[in-house]
Every structure is written in C-alpha cells, then in structure tokens.
Design an enzyme around this catalytic site. Structure first.
Site, short mmCIF file in Angstrom:
data_model
loop_
_atom_site.label_atom_id
_atom_site.label_comp_id
_atom_site.label_asym_id
_atom_site.label_seq_id
_atom_site.Cartn_x
_atom_site.Cartn_y
_atom_site.Cartn_z
N TYR A 1 0.85 -1.20 0.00
CA TYR A 1 0.00 0.00 0.00
C TYR A 1 0.88 1.25 0.00
O TYR A 1 1.86 1.32 0.74
CB TYR A 1 -0.90 0.03 1.24
CG TYR A 1 -2.36 -0.11 0.86
CD1 TYR A 1 -2.98 0.87 0.10
CD2 TYR A 1 -3.09 -1.23 1.22
CE1 TYR A 1 -4.30 0.73 -0.30
CE2 TYR A 1 -4.41 -1.38 0.83
CZ TYR A 1 -5.01 -0.39 0.07
OH TYR A 1 -6.32 -0.51 -0.33
N GLU B 1 -0.63 4.83 -0.59
CA GLU B 1 -1.45 6.02 -0.88
C GLU B 1 -0.60 7.28 -0.72
O GLU B 1 0.20 7.38 0.21
CB GLU B 1 -2.63 6.08 0.10
CG GLU B 1 -3.74 5.13 -0.27
CD GLU B 1 -4.82 5.09 0.80
OE1 GLU B 1 -4.68 5.77 1.83
OE2 GLU B 1 -5.81 4.36 0.58
N THR C 1 -3.75 5.79 -22.11
CA THR C 1 -3.59 4.46 -21.55
C THR C 1 -2.15 4.04 -21.84
O THR C 1 -1.46 4.67 -22.65
CB THR C 1 -4.55 3.44 -22.22
OG1 THR C 1 -4.35 3.50 -23.63
CG2 THR C 1 -6.00 3.74 -21.89
N LYS D 1 -1.89 0.24 -25.18
CA LYS D 1 -2.25 0.13 -26.60
C LYS D 1 -0.95 0.24 -27.42
O LYS D 1 -0.11 -0.62 -27.28
CB LYS D 1 -3.29 1.19 -26.94
CG LYS D 1 -4.58 0.99 -26.11
CD LYS D 1 -5.67 1.94 -26.51
CE LYS D 1 -6.96 1.62 -25.81
NZ LYS D 1 -7.22 2.39 -24.62
N ARG E 1 -1.83 -2.69 -18.43
CA ARG E 1 -3.10 -1.95 -18.50
C ARG E 1 -3.14 -0.88 -17.42
O ARG E 1 -3.21 -1.20 -16.23
CB ARG E 1 -4.29 -2.88 -18.29
CG ARG E 1 -4.25 -4.16 -19.07
CD ARG E 1 -5.59 -4.86 -19.03
NE ARG E 1 -6.52 -4.10 -19.83
CZ ARG E 1 -6.57 -4.16 -21.16
NH1 ARG E 1 -5.75 -4.94 -21.82
NH2 ARG E 1 -7.46 -3.45 -21.82
#
Ligand code: PLP
Length: 468
Positions: free
Chosen positions: A61, A63, A242, A245, A251
């Site tokens: 984690y 954040e 993104t 692609k 992703r």
C-alpha cells in the site's frame, strides 16, 4: 518454505494451486498465438513488463505520492514511482520544468475522469468527439435517452462530430458550436479515428473561450512517443493516455499536466491533478503496474521502438491499400496512424456479422460505428489495428495476406447471408457447419502460428490446452 497448515498453498505454483485458472490462462495464451489479433486497442506486451506486473509489488500500500505517503515501508516503491515519472517525461520528450505526470491511474477511463475532476466543477461544459464519430465513452458520451458515461452525468456535454461526407473531423462546425456552447474544456482524441489531429486549430478554438484543451492519446501514445504523430504536448494543457495500446505496456493510465509559473493559468494544475487521482477518485496505487509502466516506457524511449511505430503505420497503410484494391471502402480513404476503419455498408454486411465470421476463422477484430450509420445498434463497419501483429513481426506483405483472409471472410459472410437472411442467430448457426469457414480457419491458424509470440513461449503451453 511456509510450514503452517493455514498457510498451505502460499508457495505453490499456479499450476499446482489452481489448475482451473492455470488451464484457462494457458488456453488464452494459445488463442493469442493462434489468432490474427487486429483489435486496434490491443498489443502484446513484453516478458519484462509482465514480470514486473506479476511481482511482489502487488503486496504494497502506498497512498499518496513519493516522499509523502500514508503508509510506511515505501522506500523502494518511491524509487519505482519516481523512475516511472522520469521515464514518462523522457519517453514523450518533455522537460520536468514544463510538464509533470501522475502515473497512478488504474486505467484510461479513471485517468480521464480524474483529469475532468481536476479541471472542472460539476456541470461545467465539455466538448469531445462523439462516440459514433470515433470518440471514447469517457469524453462525454450520452444518447438521446441516457447519459451513459459519468463524464456526461456529472458534466454537461455537447459532442462534435466528423463530417458525414468525408469522415474527417469537422473543425469548422466545432468552432461554430463552441461559440454558442462556450465549453470550459475541449477534449481531443479518439478510439476509432484513422487521421491525425490539428492541435493548433483546437488550441485556437479553446482559447476563444478560455477553455482548457485536453488530449486523450490512449490509442496513439506509442506513435506520439516515437514522434510518428503530431505532438499534442505543444498545444494542450493536459494529456491523458492508456499505457497498453500502441505504447505496449501493462493496463493502466497516465495524466500529464503542463506547469506554469505561480499566479499564471495552469500553475496549480499539478496539485489539482494529483488530488483528483488520490484521494478524489482512487485509493492505493497499483505499484506492480507502475513498475511495469516504467519498464514499458524505457522500451518506448529506445530506437527500436521508433522502428516499431513506423512499421505499425506502414502496415496500416498496406492493409488499407490492399482492402481498397479489392474494391472495399475505407473511411477517409486511408489512414495516418495504426488503424483502419472499414465501411462494410456498400457490401450489405453489418459490422456484427463480420466480427462473428472473423471469430470463427481466428481473426480477432471488433465491429465499429461508421459515420452516417442509420442505427447505433447496427454498426456499419469494423475497426482493424496493426499494433499487436507488428509486435509479432508482421510487415507490409504479411498485412496484404491478412487483407486476403479478410476478403475471403467477407465473401463467405455475404454468401452465407444470402441463404440465412439477415438474422444474426441464423447466420451463426450456418457458419458452424460451413466448409469454407473451416478451410479458412485452418489457413489463418497456420499463418498466425508461423510468427513468434512476444512475452511468452507458446511451446510452454501444455498439449491439453491447445484446443483453440
Ligand atoms: N480513452 C480512449 C481514447 C480509449 O480508446 C480507451 C479505451 O479503449 C480509454 C480511454 C479507456 O481506457 P481503459 O479501458 O483503460 O479504461
């Protein structure tokens, strides 16, 4: 080795631990190897990207941002995110004085919504390319009956369109409508548009209304990084993309924001974008993905990637020309990027039927709206992209062969349709027993399997999973 019983299974392989999922993953690998992948938004990422993506970083984690986290233990994660940010700027030829980037968005859609959150207040007006004109859902898509995307639910949206005769973006009409609508934000970028963008013109229109200009380069970011497409960074305030692609990473999404001296417009963009990503729209970043993006960006900055991007474009031109030479209609009569939009209406074939028959013959593509379609429910064409097969080493001559296969598939579909009528369910039943379909599938499969597979070795797929 973990010995306690309650920890059984923590150190066993996927194959040993969960044979059902393992087999499905192997089957998917074999499908990717055996099919001609023409979905314009897909690619085959590298082994190194997949290794980073599947690493122990998924456990952490973090954040917040590097150096300012809400959790301890982030010394390596900080280094990874900083490296990713540095490489993102380098890959797109940007200086840290002029541009910053947030690399935490989980996907293109969340990147876009975070960008809108950063730039706008609820109900502010936006203008993006209409979905039936090739735009993306997240650019404000609504139908007459329903506000579909959250970008249309929380903001007011007036789309712009392509010229219904030429298929090119109608910048004059956009300018006229913007004069009436006075948007706060203009979004450029598309999911199914084969032409490059006039960013200078869009900047001019945005400036007439003191609007922000945002480019969503999800589809073309690999071409932009390779300097094989017009440069949106010259004119835009914010650029989203993104990473999976043409950029060929994992992703995820990125948001680039322009910096400006204190007191000037954009001087607070950095804080607004970062706050919009976390805590407004997301929680803990996916550190495994960020590491994988960093790997992909390192690859995208190299000279080989430039060659790749050039080949992607050359292949798209070869595919468009080959289809045209067989008498088919290509939207805008060609392409300047990685995709070809094929209008099947003159052949009395719907995009849905073409997608179906292609699935049966191991060609993977998607139905797509074509400008002027009479119903949004019956897309008149298909979208073809060259990024994935170019990653497998396809060149122009190979795409001419792909065009031959597509031509045969279309002809079989037209013949089958003559016997079954228009209903897709009857059409599908007829395909199942069609000998021409079987023969074409065999040839496509053999051709696809004659090319290498990036990222993994198809020979490692067990015999029991080679049934695609
Ligand atoms: N923006 C554009 C232009 C896209 O084409 C796409 C996806 O195809 C997205 C955003 C959304 O990306 P994601 O599927 O990662 O949410």
């Amino acid at each position: 080795m973990v010995a306690e019983q309650w920890n059984a299974g923590l150190n066993t392989t996927l194959e040993e631990e969960d044979k059902e999922i393992y087999d499905l993953v192997q089957r998917e690998k074999w499908r990717q190897y055996s099919c001609l992948e023409l979905i314009a938004s897909e690619n085959f990422t590298s082994q190194a990207v997949m290794e980073a993506n599947g690493s122990a970083l998924t456990n952490k984690y973090s954040e917040g941002l590097p150096g300012a986290r809400y959790y301890g233990g982030n010394e390596y994660v900080d280094q990874i995110e900083n490296l990713c940010r540095k490489r993102a700027l380098e890959a797109f030829h940007l200086t840290p004085e002029q541009w910053g980037v947030n690399v935490q968005p989980y996907s293109g859609s969340t990147a876009n919504f975070s960008a809108l959150t950063a730039l706008l207040a609820p109900h502010d007006r936006i203008m993006g390319l209409d979905l039936p004109s090739g735009g993306h859902l997240t650019h404000g898509y609504a139908t007459a009956k329903k506000k579909v995307s959250s970008s249309a639910i929380y903001f007011e949206s007036l789309p712009y369109q392509v010229d219904m005769k030429t298929g090119f973006i109608d910048y004059d009409k956009l300018e006229q409508n913007a004069a009436l609508y006075r948007p706060k934000l203009i979004i450029c970028g598309a999911s199914a548009y084969a032409r490059d963008w006039d960013y200078a013109r869009l900047r001019k229109i945005a400036d007439q209304h003191s609007a922000y200009l945002m480019a969503d380069i999800a589809h073309i970011s690999g071409l932009v990084a390779a300097q094989e497409a017009n440069n949106p960074f010259e004119f835009c305030d914010v650029v989203t993309t993104t990473t999976h692609k043409t950029l060929r990473g994992p992703r995820a999404g990125l948001i680039f924001f322009r910096r400006a001296p204190k007191g000037e417009k954009n001087s607070d963009l950095e804080d607004r974008v970062n706050f919009a990503v976390f805590p407004s729209n997301q929680g803990g970043p996916h550190n495994n993905t960020i590491a994988a993006i960093a790997v992909a960006l390192k690859q995208a900055a190299g000279p080989e990637f430039k060659q790749y991007a050039r080949q992607v474009k050359a292949n798209a031109i070869a595919l468009a020309e080959a289809l045209k030479s067989k008498g088919y209609k290509i939207v805008t009569d060609g392409t300047e990027n990685h995709l070809v939009l094929w209008d099947l209406r003159p052949n009395a074939l719907t995009g849905s039927k073409m997608e179906k028959i292609c699935d049966y013959v191991n060609i993977t593509l998607n139905k797509n709206a074509v400008h002027g379609d009479s119903s949004a429910l019956v897309p008149g064409g298909v979208r073809l992209g060259t990024p994935a097969l170019t990653s497998r080493g396809f060149k122009e001559a190979d795409f001419e062969k792909v065009a031959d296969f597509l031509d045969r598939a279309a002809k079989i579909a037209i013949n089958v349709q003559k016997t079954t009528g228009k209903l897709i369910k009857d059409f599908v039943v007829a395909l199942e027993s069609n000998e021409d379909v079987k023969a074409l599938r065999g040839e496509v499969e053999a051709f696809a399997r004659s090319f290498a597979m990036p990222g993994f070795d198809p020979a490692s797929v067990p015999e029991s999973c080679r049934d695609h």
